[in-house]
Design an enzyme around this catalytic site. Structure first.
Site, PDB file in Angstrom:
ATOM      1  N   TYR A   8      30.298 -26.125 -21.945  1.00  0.00           N
ATOM      2  CA  TYR A   8      30.702 -25.193 -23.025  1.00  0.00           C
ATOM      3  C   TYR A   8      31.351 -24.102 -22.512  1.00  0.00           C
ATOM      4  O   TYR A   8      30.883 -23.463 -21.408  1.00  0.00           O
ATOM      5  CB  TYR A   8      29.586 -24.831 -24.022  1.00  0.00           C
ATOM      6  CG  TYR A   8      28.232 -24.487 -23.327  1.00  0.00           C
ATOM      7  CD1 TYR A   8      28.019 -23.049 -23.353  1.00  0.00           C
ATOM      8  CD2 TYR A   8      27.399 -25.272 -22.797  1.00  0.00           C
ATOM      9  CE1 TYR A   8      26.874 -22.465 -22.827  1.00  0.00           C
ATOM     10  CE2 TYR A   8      26.190 -24.522 -22.307  1.00  0.00           C
ATOM     11  CZ  TYR A   8      25.941 -23.334 -22.351  1.00  0.00           C
ATOM     12  OH  TYR A   8      24.827 -22.853 -21.751  1.00  0.00           O
ATOM     13  N   ASN A  22      30.396 -23.106 -18.810  1.00  0.00           N
ATOM     14  CA  ASN A  22      28.864 -23.304 -18.633  1.00  0.00           C
ATOM     15  C   ASN A  22      28.810 -25.142 -18.282  1.00  0.00           C
ATOM     16  O   ASN A  22      29.468 -25.557 -19.004  1.00  0.00           O
ATOM     17  CB  ASN A  22      27.672 -22.853 -19.202  1.00  0.00           C
ATOM     18  CG  ASN A  22      27.753 -21.271 -19.252  1.00  0.00           C
ATOM     19  OD1 ASN A  22      28.077 -20.730 -18.299  1.00  0.00           O
ATOM     20  ND2 ASN A  22      27.248 -20.849 -20.254  1.00  0.00           N
ATOM     21  N   HIS A  73      21.812 -21.462 -31.143  1.00  0.00           N
ATOM     22  CA  HIS A  73      22.401 -22.721 -30.700  1.00  0.00           C
ATOM     23  C   HIS A  73      21.456 -23.440 -30.030  1.00  0.00           C
ATOM     24  O   HIS A  73      20.433 -22.796 -29.274  1.00  0.00           O
ATOM     25  CB  HIS A  73      23.466 -22.581 -29.707  1.00  0.00           C
ATOM     26  CG  HIS A  73      24.159 -23.728 -29.377  1.00  0.00           C
ATOM     27  ND1 HIS A  73      24.013 -24.001 -27.982  1.00  0.00           N
ATOM     28  CD2 HIS A  73      24.716 -24.771 -29.784  1.00  0.00           C
ATOM     29  CE1 HIS A  73      24.479 -25.093 -27.871  1.00  0.00           C
ATOM     30  NE2 HIS A  73      25.157 -25.692 -28.863  1.00  0.00           N
ATOM     31  N   ASP A  98      19.796 -11.934 -23.581  1.00  0.00           N
ATOM     32  CA  ASP A  98      19.180 -13.261 -23.895  1.00  0.00           C
ATOM     33  C   ASP A  98      18.113 -13.177 -24.850  1.00  0.00           C
ATOM     34  O   ASP A  98      17.280 -12.376 -24.673  1.00  0.00           O
ATOM     35  CB  ASP A  98      18.860 -13.770 -22.446  1.00  0.00           C
ATOM     36  CG  ASP A  98      18.648 -15.264 -22.396  1.00  0.00           C
ATOM     37  OD1 ASP A  98      19.455 -15.989 -23.265  1.00  0.00           O
ATOM     38  OD2 ASP A  98      17.833 -15.709 -21.877  1.00  0.00           O
ATOM     39  N   ARG A 155      43.408 -48.632 -18.629  1.00  0.00           N
ATOM     40  CA  ARG A 155      42.898 -47.754 -17.494  1.00  0.00           C
ATOM     41  C   ARG A 155      41.681 -47.108 -17.928  1.00  0.00           C
ATOM     42  O   ARG A 155      40.874 -46.476 -17.081  1.00  0.00           O
ATOM     43  CB  ARG A 155      44.022 -46.852 -16.976  1.00  0.00           C
ATOM     44  CG  ARG A 155      45.114 -47.623 -16.413  1.00  0.00           C
ATOM     45  CD  ARG A 155      46.279 -46.446 -15.915  1.00  0.00           C
ATOM     46  NE  ARG A 155      46.878 -45.839 -17.358  1.00  0.00           N
ATOM     47  CZ  ARG A 155      47.484 -44.899 -17.393  1.00  0.00           C
ATOM     48  NH1 ARG A 155      47.925 -44.214 -15.989  1.00  0.00           N
ATOM     49  NH2 ARG A 155      47.810 -44.551 -18.437  1.00  0.00           N
ATOM     50  N   ARG A 180      16.965 -27.488 -25.172  1.00  0.00           N
ATOM     51  CA  ARG A 180      17.429 -26.149 -24.942  1.00  0.00           C
ATOM     52  C   ARG A 180      17.685 -25.647 -25.999  1.00  0.00           C
ATOM     53  O   ARG A 180      18.837 -25.899 -26.795  1.00  0.00           O
ATOM     54  CB  ARG A 180      18.503 -26.374 -23.924  1.00  0.00           C
ATOM     55  CG  ARG A 180      18.072 -27.140 -22.661  1.00  0.00           C
ATOM     56  CD  ARG A 180      19.416 -27.454 -21.829  1.00  0.00           C
ATOM     57  NE  ARG A 180      19.169 -28.122 -20.558  1.00  0.00           N
ATOM     58  CZ  ARG A 180      18.989 -27.484 -19.325  1.00  0.00           C
ATOM     59  NH1 ARG A 180      18.915 -26.385 -19.171  1.00  0.00           N
ATOM     60  NH2 ARG A 180      18.704 -28.715 -18.466  1.00  0.00           N
ATOM     61  N   ASP A 232      11.605 -21.494 -23.879  1.00  0.00           N
ATOM     62  CA  ASP A 232      11.643 -22.185 -24.929  1.00  0.00           C
ATOM     63  C   ASP A 232      10.238 -22.292 -25.823  1.00  0.00           C
ATOM     64  O   ASP A 232      10.176 -22.358 -27.181  1.00  0.00           O
ATOM     65  CB  ASP A 232      12.389 -23.565 -25.208  1.00  0.00           C
ATOM     66  CG  ASP A 232      13.934 -23.279 -24.838  1.00  0.00           C
ATOM     67  OD1 ASP A 232      14.430 -21.912 -25.336  1.00  0.00           O
ATOM     68  OD2 ASP A 232      14.570 -23.969 -24.306  1.00  0.00           O
TER      69      ASP A 232
END
Length: 187
Positions: free
Chosen positions: A132, A48, A119, A143, A23, A59, A168
């Site tokens: 995550y 997230n 990260h 941030d 399956r 990212r 970025d």
């Protein structure tokens, strides 16, 4: 669940077991007791989920500073990514060093990225989904980012012109970034 060290202390590779038959397969992607036994005893507070439409979307390199610093447990649930963690702890003997791993829906691997590490990830296929867990809520005022292509870090992303956000594209180099994390000397 198998939990292995990487070349950077505190960054861990997590490989859940899969049980398959005709399956398909079943996998327990998170187990608090097994994680705690491996030293990851964290109250996760936010999950997230991102979709990147184009292969080559990058990212990162992101962080969230105290008082809302985040540990992350990252997995790719569709497609594949090159996932990267960079030691961002001032005073660490590994400061500025990085590790990477390919995470994919096929291999089921996850990476644990603790507070104090940058990260980021690069999508290796179209329509890639990444999920995550985070140990703190997202706080826009905490941030931060460091340039993905900073030569002082030297991540080998395998691309020269990734798809980037303005955040970025305009992130400062490591030498110019604030230092919100201090290494505690534990490892």
């Amino acid at each position: 669940m198998q939990i292995d060290p990487t070349d950077l202390p505190d960054v861990l590779m997590v490989t859940p077991r899969r049980f398959g038959d005709d399956r398909g397969w079943f996998s327990e992607t998170f187990n608090a007791a097994q994680m705690a036994a491996a030293g990851i005893d964290i109250p996760w507070v936010q999950d997230n989920h991102s979709l990147s439409a184009a292969k080559g979307t990058l990212r990162g390199l992101h962080y969230q500073r105290p008082p809302h610093a985040q540990d992350k447990l990252v997995r790719c649930s569709r497609g594949a990514i090159l996932d990267v963690a960079v030691d961002f702890r001032e005073g660490s003997p590994h400061f500025g060093r990085w590790v990477s791993a390919e995470l994919s829906a096929e291999n089921g691997r996850q990476i644990f990225v603790p507070k104090g590490f940058l990260h980021g990830f690069l999508t290796l296929s179209d329509n890639t989904e990444v999920q995550y867990k985070c140990s703190d809520i997202y706080a826009p005022d905490c941030d931060g980012a460091v340039a993905w292509d900073d030569p002082d870090i030297g991540v080998d992303w395998g691309v020269l012109q990734p798809v980037l956000s303005d955040k970025d594209r305009n992130a400062p180099r490591l030498a110019d970034a604030p230092r919100p994390f201090r290494w505690d000397g534990a490892r």
